[in-house]
Motif scaffolding. Structure first.
Motif, PDB file in Angstrom:
ATOM      1  N   GLY B 227     -17.955 -91.594 -23.537  1.00 41.85           N
ATOM      2  CA  GLY B 227     -17.455 -91.665 -22.054  1.00 41.85           C
ATOM      3  C   GLY B 227     -18.723 -91.990 -21.117  1.00 41.85           C
ATOM      4  N   ILE B 228     -19.621 -91.460 -21.241  1.00 43.22           N
ATOM      5  CA  ILE B 228     -20.646 -91.708 -19.967  1.00 43.22           C
ATOM      6  C   ILE B 228     -21.684 -92.605 -20.340  1.00 43.22           C
ATOM      7  N   CYS B 229     -21.920 -93.008 -21.399  1.00 45.58           N
ATOM      8  CA  CYS B 229     -23.125 -93.644 -21.855  1.00 45.58           C
ATOM      9  C   CYS B 229     -23.082 -95.340 -21.641  1.00 45.58           C
ATOM     10  N   ASP B 230     -24.116 -95.687 -20.870  1.00 41.57           N
ATOM     11  CA  ASP B 230     -24.138 -97.266 -20.761  1.00 41.57           C
ATOM     12  C   ASP B 230     -24.610 -97.967 -22.184  1.00 41.57           C
ATOM     13  N   ARG B 231     -25.476 -97.310 -22.625  1.00 34.29           N
ATOM     14  CA  ARG B 231     -25.914 -97.844 -23.827  1.00 34.29           C
ATOM     15  C   ARG B 231     -26.307 -96.709 -24.834  1.00 34.29           C
ATOM     16  N   MET B 232     -26.418 -96.707 -26.029  1.00 35.37           N
ATOM     17  CA  MET B 232     -26.804 -95.933 -26.949  1.00 35.37           C
ATOM     18  C   MET B 232     -27.866 -96.341 -27.816  1.00 35.37           C
ATOM     19  N   THR B 233     -28.808 -95.621 -28.227  1.00 36.91           N
ATOM     20  CA  THR B 233     -30.045 -95.937 -29.281  1.00 36.91           C
ATOM     21  C   THR B 233     -29.825 -94.817 -30.196  1.00 36.91           C
ATOM     22  N   VAL B 234     -29.725 -95.158 -31.365  1.00 37.41           N
ATOM     23  CA  VAL B 234     -29.280 -94.164 -32.643  1.00 37.41           C
ATOM     24  C   VAL B 234     -30.554 -94.227 -33.446  1.00 37.41           C
ATOM     25  N   LEU B 235     -30.915 -92.914 -33.769  1.00 36.36           N
ATOM     26  CA  LEU B 235     -31.909 -92.713 -34.857  1.00 36.36           C
ATOM     27  C   LEU B 235     -31.290 -91.936 -35.990  1.00 36.36           C
ATOM     28  N   ARG B 236     -31.909 -92.486 -37.117  1.00 33.58           N
ATOM     29  CA  ARG B 236     -31.642 -92.037 -38.443  1.00 33.58           C
ATOM     30  C   ARG B 236     -32.806 -91.813 -39.083  1.00 33.58           C
ATOM     31  N   ASP B 237     -32.989 -90.431 -39.581  1.00 36.95           N
ATOM     32  CA  ASP B 237     -34.164 -90.215 -40.328  1.00 36.95           C
ATOM     33  C   ASP B 237     -35.632 -90.323 -39.694  1.00 36.95           C
ATOM     34  N   GLY B 238     -35.758 -90.295 -38.186  1.00 36.67           N
ATOM     35  CA  GLY B 238     -36.729 -90.571 -37.782  1.00 36.67           C
ATOM     36  C   GLY B 238     -36.895 -92.161 -37.353  1.00 36.67           C
ATOM     37  N   ARG B 239     -36.116 -93.105 -37.980  1.00 30.61           N
ATOM     38  CA  ARG B 239     -36.433 -94.552 -37.666  1.00 30.61           C
ATOM     39  C   ARG B 239     -35.036 -95.096 -36.719  1.00 30.61           C
ATOM     40  N   LEU B 240     -35.283 -96.030 -36.326  1.00 31.38           N
ATOM     41  CA  LEU B 240     -34.282 -96.681 -35.286  1.00 31.38           C
ATOM     42  C   LEU B 240     -33.394 -97.251 -36.187  1.00 31.38           C
ATOM     43  N   ALA B 241     -31.778 -96.643 -35.891  1.00 33.26           N
ATOM     44  CA  ALA B 241     -30.863 -96.971 -36.982  1.00 33.26           C
ATOM     45  C   ALA B 241     -29.938 -98.301 -35.780  1.00 33.26           C
TER      46      ALA B 241
END
Ligand SMILES: Nc1ncnc2c1ncn2[C@@H]1O[C@H](COP(=O)(O)OP(=O)(O)OP(=O)(O)O)[C@@H](O)[C@H]1O
Ligand SMILES: Nc1ncnc2c1ncn2[C@@H]1O[C@H](COP(=O)(O)OP(=O)(O)OP(=O)(O)O)[C@@H](O)[C@H]1O
Ligand SMILES: [Mg+2]
Ligand SMILES: [Mg+2]
Lengths: 337, 532, 291, 337
Positions: B227-241
């Motif tokens: 609802g609130i985020c304009d963008r998201m950055t997703v991490l998986r196991d310490g790496r950028l996903a």
């Protein structure tokens, strides 16, 4: 979130808090009443001033110790540091390790002012060293100051060769034995110091940082408090007060002894703790410490005055210390329950 | 929930910050963080622009908190650099971060428990009045205004240790907002809050965004993130996903989940399977009352609670923060003294005078305040796990059967997907969500008759949350009576058979889960409000 | 007869030496009669003993019989007492530089140390290797006794060789471990000089445990236990300072002065310390306390 | 967390942990090497057994203190309690307050076994009283045991009249001075006690509870640990060990002194803390305590052996205590990277 209910009940806890805060004070008054009934000499102003003068030495150190304990630290070295500063002051006052009363007048030495200065500087410097060992070497305060306890004593014995250094000029002695009106000078020094410490802890950012560090050092750090600086400062403060107390004690006894202050750490810490300061940090006050110191002083004096056998005295002192704190706890639970 | 009209754009992991006029306020390049042998972050790059809300998403242990701590100056990075306004900076300490305009709300509460609310808000910057002394009056007045802004109505002189977790969280938020800052970092600020507070926080965030503040936000509640985020950055196991961006509508939840776990989300968010019909009443609560507690003067007093808990049933307890749910749980568990009322377990009246009594009778409680009431930070995971079942693991009058302990822990590790290196590492090296799972395992190992879980999935990621729900359902199927207290209505709705609502220490309503909806529950939770 | 209030102030009733002194003083007071005795214990702290003196003044004591913990540090308190018109008699140790003290009764610790060392020289005319156990660093008696021993032995020449000199803090258990270390490092000495009986008895245990029989151990204070050891051959000698006699004499001086205004015959009454050995054990004050 | 990496590199942290745990041990070995180089007698078996026998008294108490400190408590009364139990044992052994060596043989008294029993029971009972004061009266352990420090001393002086009680029968003395093979009996007693304590803390339910109470008392309570019982138990344990230590010490000195054990609280607590036990509870081990006690014993012995002046000794001891802990901290930070 407690909504309206909270504001309605706000008064209650505050009145209780008032009682709670005065637990040790009430106990002190009760004790004084008992002693007054047991021996009329107890309330003799001379006796009361005696008691005040007696507590002013440990009291001064207890003021500094309050800062340290508020940060969840401890300083076991105070007795030795007292002896060390006292010896330094004496040597400076007399210009050497001489123990003759004849040399009084201080012509040979550098006089009381230099002695005072030396005691304060040495005390603060030793405190700073201990503070740095705590913050830089990450050695727990208990260990650092336990080390200090033997180190400063060893140094005291080394500079004095074991013996006392005695016989100061009249001005210096005035700080220990003089009167202003009816009030002994050490009592006045203690009172002024207590008021300043109270103001610092209550009304300055530094004082509040001391509470914050003791309440939760990690959270304080995350909130931008310079924790290490605060820690070093509190050890400097207690060192400074050891220096001041040493000067007053030497002036009072007209002598600096290498064995001065043995066991003081426990007396001083008890004064602080009986006054309600938590050994886990973050909770406590100067007012409490003053009451704690007074309680111990009154207790010892009252028992001596009533000619209680010295062995029984020890048993009674121990019991009453525990009871005083138990009474305080009990009041607190009652007040809240 | 969400209407899936938005586009989820997959952006290559190594997009460096664009130079030129669009220089981001904050950029991270190639950030790596190792703890001894553990790599918490590996070569992560991202950027944060003025006036946006960036969601940092990922499973428990993905490295979110670690990243935020590096930005706040709490920990130095092993490799990589941080740029502010395009200029590289080395953030050396929390003070330094603050002076750079970065304010952080940490995952684990970081207030000073012994100080008042007002002092916590003004820590290190108390208003100074005449003679350079602290002006207590002004401090109190300003603190009252600041906490009012987040909707908190408590006396600013209250000592923080007397507040509930939710209240403490609100105080932290209030403090962060009162510091003038360009970047606000929030690590799971909503995990302890109920819908009302969350809504208020989100609206404040929206307003700050308007004012040009950049916000980096971590949450495991995907609806609110979406609802609130304009963008998201997703991490998986310490790496950028992956990176996700808001299109015409909110970022769709399935897309987030897919990025987080690396597979399709469908099976994760399924409603737990149907269950057998509830058995007879196991725990009967009648007329339960408490008196104000000396240890927690601001806790709500129970005012005659009646409740039935059946074997094989999951009872959800909904309520706003401060409705008395935690008090109810603690009273049943013997953690707080009970003033009046009766408890009947399997037909016999019980009076647990301590948690030890309650546990011996077969009652378990997962407390809401993980840090203070559940975790032994300095002890190993194994000790943390088996502490409530010492008697069960002890042989020959006291020797611990460590082999069996380890075997059971390994079992729960698999079952709950706990990410940990070995059983002897201290638990404070685990991420928040994984700590919570260990605490759940503690009570599962105990195998109680009645299990009360207070905010059981606080800080637990979506995948694991579903697992926890599944486990609760399985436990219920074994005949255990379960009471779930949660401030997340979707969770209550997902897991309960029956739901009661509370307000100010009283039960205000009851619904079978089939008939319940968020709106109905909200109405019941607000019911019985004094003077309305 | 007027009732008198007399204060007795001992530096530490944790030590048998002063306990004996206090007991003798009490016994004497009872035998004289009409005396209210205020007893106090300085607990090894000069400020505490100062407080005791102050309390005695407040109580309106007619006289104070005291053994000062520290000869310098107690001076201001004694001055205060004198100024308040209280008759002060010091025992054992003398307070420095205060005018108006009624009398001093004592056996100087320096003289005691000297006697101890001379006894060693008599027993070992051809010289000896010596362990020296000192008292608590900085404490008055420790300093004085140490000085006495050195006064004599330092003059006596090379053949009296102190090979090992350590403090054992007046404590039996510390003496035991210190002597154990000393024996390990230096082998057996001819003589062990200890600054009090407790340390001598600790040394005795260490020597016995090492299977040595011909080490002459000298104590100080002539406590009953040490006297028994002297009698049985465990100790070679111990220094007698007649503490009971000192206390009784001091009390009599104070009472005579307060009751009849009798000035003491001399301001300083010195009893000469002697070393008690098997030959003169009958001169020991506390011989009767050994069963 | 990169899972694969973690399992592959798991060895790393474990090796570091190993080093970390042995920080004080490494320091102890370094110290012993230095002393051995300075004085060949240091490594003489007789001397090493002397050192071991010397540390066995404070070591026994330190074992009990480890339990107390693990619960975030403290016991300042141990020195006085040692004296009290020793005096009780002596009086029981001899059947009264007599100090004659001639009475050895113990015909008058109740013999060594009654003495041992009395010491243990009195120690445990005094510990229980202190534990109950902590849990029931809610008085902090520091205050309760500070009270105990003066109370037990006062009682000791009262029953003994200030003097020592000496002269025990040969059986009793054997516990202090006897040998089994080349090994002194006190050392064997200490070793057995240490192993039992280690087992209890490491492998029993009670041991787990001790760590839990110290790690987080509230969480322990909510996990069903009967916190108050655990607390009372640890004070009983330390009291019991004071009794045992008192018996061994009296047997060793062939005498119980009223002034025994003064200042022991600090020595004992340092042994525990130098061994890595945290004064804030929850962290520590018996192995650490044994190393801590050994470190202090070796230090004192080595300095005495080298006939270092007693003043300098104090300075050196203080410095080395601090350095030992600083070294341990430094190793730990290094190990963590
Ligand atoms: N101080 C530390 N020492 C060792 N390992 C750590 C430490 N802090 C974090 N880690 C590890 O780093 C990894 C990332 O942890 P982090 O706390 O950043 O996760 P997170 O994404 O915030 O998870 P959660 O959603 O559960 O809060 C975890 O595997 C954790 O075990
Ligand atoms: N005896 C207690 N000791 C310590 N804290 C307590 C105690 N009782 C209650 N609390 C705290 O007071 C808070 C208020 O309790 P209450 O039952 O009113 O809240 P709630 O409905 O569970 O809402 P929330 O926990 O979300 O604030 C609890 O969250 C709990 O943390
Ligand atoms: Mg996290
Ligand atoms: Mg709650």
């Amino acid at each position: 979130m407690t909504t309206e209910a909270a504001s309605a009940e706000r008064k209650g806890p505050n009145m209780f808090k008032l009682i709670m805060r005065f637990g040790p004070l009430i106990f002190l008054l009760l004790l004084m009443i008992v002693f007054a009934l047991m021996n009329p000499n107890f309330l003799n102003p001379v006796n009361l001033f005696n008691v005040m003068r007696q507590i002013s030495i440990t009291g001064l150190i207890a003021l500094g110790m309050t800062f340290v304990i508020l940060t969840a630290g401890i300083d076991l070295s105070v007795g030795s540091l007292l002896a060390f500063c006292g010896m330094v002051a004496a040597v400076v006052a007399k210009g050497g390790v001489t123990s003759s009363l004849a040399a009084a007048g201080g012509q040979a030495g550098f006089g009381w002012f230099a002695a005072l200065l030396a005691a304060l500087i040495v005390g603060a410097a030793c405190g700073a060293i201990q503070g740095l060992a705590v913050t830089r070497l990450k050695v727990p305060p208990f260990v650092v100051t336990l080390g200090g306890l033997t180190i400063w004593r060893g140094l005291t014995l080394t500079i004095s060769g074991g013996g006392p250094v005695s016989g100061f000029d009249a001005t210096m002695r005035w700080f220990g034995t003089g009167l202003i009106g009816p009030v002994p000078v050490p009592v006045i020094i203690f009172a002024i110091a207590a008021i300043i410490c109270h103001m610092v802890l209550r009304y300055t950012r530094f004082g509040r940082a001391v509470y914050a560090v003791g309440g939760n050092a990690e959270a304080a750090r995350l909130s931008g408090v310079r924790v290490d600086r605060v820690l070093v400062s509190v050890y400097v403060i207690v060192g400074f007060f050891c220096g001041l107390a040493a000067f007053v004690l030497s002036a009072r006894l007209n002598s600096a002894e290498a064995v001065a202050g043995i066991g003081y750490e426990l007396t001083v810490i008890s004064a602080v703790v009986i006054g309600g300061t938590s050994l886990f940090g973050g909770i406590g006050s100067i007012a409490g410490t003053v009451i704690g110191a007074a309680l111990i002083g009154v207790l010892v004096n009252g028992l001596v005055l009533n000619n209680v056998s010295s062995y029984t005295q020890q048993v009674v002192i121990g019991l009453i210390l525990i009871l005083a704190v138990a009474f305080d706890r009990w009041l607190k639970t009652r007040a809240r329950g | 929930m969400t209407s899936g009209t938005a586009t989820a754009a997959q952006i290559p992991a190594h997009t460096a910050a664009q130079p030129g006029p669009a220089t981001p306020l904050l950029a991270i390049e190639g950030l790596t963080k190792r703890f001894g042998a553990v790599t918490a972050l590996e070569n992560v790059s991202l950027s944060l622009r003025k006036g946006e809300v960036l969601g940092l998403m990922g499973e428990n242990g993905a490295g979110k908190s670690t990243l935020l701590k590096i930005l706040s100056g709490v920990q130095p990075p092993t490799e990589g650099r941080i740029l502010i306004d395009g200029a590289p900076v080395t953030i050396t300490s929390p003070q330094h971060a603050q002076s750079l305009g970065i304010i952080t709300i940490y995952q684990e509460l970081s207030l000073i428990p012994t100080l008042s609310v007002a002092e916590n808000i003004f820590i290190g910057r108390a208003p100074i009045g005449r003679l350079g002394l602290v002006d207590w009056g002004r401090m109190r007045r300003e603190a009252r205004e600041i906490i009012a802004r987040v909707g908190l109505r408590i006396d600013p002189q209250t000592v923080v240790s007397a507040l509930s977790v939710a209240e403490q969280q609100m105080v932290e938020i209030a403090r962060a907002l009162s510091l003038s800052s360009r970047i606000i970092i929030m690590d799971e600020p909503t995990s302890a809050l109920s819908e009302t507070e969350v809504a208020r926080l989100l609206s404040i965030m929206a307003r700050l965004r308007e004012e040009g503040v950049a916000i980096m936000f971590v949450t495991h509640r995907l609806e609110e993130a979406s609802g609130i985020c304009d963008r998201m950055t997703v991490l998986r196991d310490g790496r950028l996903a992956g990176h996700l961006e808001r299109g015409d509508g909110p970022i769709p939840i399935p897309a987030i989940i897919e990025n987080m776990v690396g597979r399709a989300a469908s099976e994760l968010y399924a409603r737990p399977a149907e269950r057998a019909t509830p058995g007879p009443v196991r725990l009967e609560v009648r007329g339960l009352r408490t008196t104000p507690n000396p240890e927690a003067p601001h806790a709500i007093v129970l005012d005659g609670v009646d409740l039935d808990l059946r074997g094989g049933e999951i009872l959800g307890v909904a309520g706003l923060v401060g409705s008395g749910r935690t008090e109810l749980a603690r009273a049943i568990f013997g953690a707080d003294p009970v003033a009046a009322g009766t408890l009947t377990l399997d037909g016999t009246e019980i009076r647990p005078a301590s948690p030890a009594d309650a546990i011996a009778l077969g009652i378990g409680l997962v407390p809401e305040d993980r840090k203070h009431q559940a975790i032994f930070a300095a002890l190993g995971i194994l000790s943390n796990f088996s502490i409530a079942a010492l008697d069960a693991y002890a042989r020959f009058g006291g020797l611990m059967d460590e082999k069996r302990e380890r075997a059971d822990l390994a079992e729960y590790k698999r079952m709950l997907n706990i990410r940990m290196a070995d059983a002897d590492q201290t638990i404070d090296g685990l991420s928040g969500g994984n700590q919570q799972k260990v605490i759940l395992a503690r009570w599962l190992a105990r195998d109680p008759k009645v299990l009360i879980v207070d905010e059981p999935t606080r800080g637990v990621d979506v995948g694991a949350k579903a697992e926890v729900h599944q486990i609760l359902v399985q436990l219920a199927a074994r005949g255990i009576a379960i009471m779930v207290i949660s401030s997340e209505l979707p969770e209550i709705l997902a897991v309960s058979d029956r739901i009661v609502t509370m307000r100010e220490g009283r039960i205000t309503g009851e619904l079978p889960a089939r008939e319940a909806s968020e709106a109905k529950l909200m109405a019941l939770m607000a019911l019985g409000e004094k003077g309305q | 007869q007027d009732d008198l209030t007399i204060a007795s102030s001992m530096p530490s009733l944790g030590f048998p030496f002063f306990v004996h002194m206090a007991n003798q003083l009490r016994a004497e007071a009872e035998s004289i009669g009409g005396i209210t005795l205020i007893e106090s214990d300085g607990q090894n702290s000069a400020p505490k003993q100062t407080g005791d003196i102050e309390a005695a003044i407040v109580q309106g004591a007619d006289a104070i019989v005291m053994s000062p913990l520290d000869v310098n540090a107690l001076a201001p308190a004694v001055e205060q007492a004198v100024a308040a018109g209280v008759a002060v008699v010091t025992v054992d140790r003398r307070v420095d530089g205060v005018e108006g003290i009624l009398a001093h009764v004592g056996a100087d610790n320096v003289l005691g140390g000297e006697a101890q060392a001379r006894a060693v020289m008599e027993a070992f005319p051809d010289g000896a290797t010596i362990f020296h156990l000192q008292g608590q660093p900085g404490a008055g008696p420790a300093i004085d006794r140490n000085q006495g021993v050195h006064n004599v032995l330092d003059e006596a020449g090379e053949q009296y060789n102190i090979v090992f000199e350590q403090t054992a803090n007046f404590s039996r258990s510390e003496a035991l471990s210190v002597v154990e270390a000393g024996l390990a490092a230096n082998g057996a000495p001819d003589v062990i000089i200890a600054a009090n009986d407790d340390m001598a008895l600790g040394a005795m245990e260490a020597v016995a445990a090492a299977g040595l029989t011909d080490v002459a151990i000298y104590g100080f204070d002539a406590l009953p236990e040490a006297l028994a050891a002297v009698r049985d051959g465990g100790l070679a000698g111990t220094v007698e300072q007649f503490p009971g006699e000192q206390a009784r004499t001091a009390l009599r001086i104070a009472v005579d002065f307060k009751r009849d205004g009798t000035e003491p015959e001399s301001e300083v009454v010195l009893l000469t310390p002697i070393v008690i050995g098997t030959d003169n054990i009958d001169q020991a004050e506390r011989l009767g306390e050994i069963q």
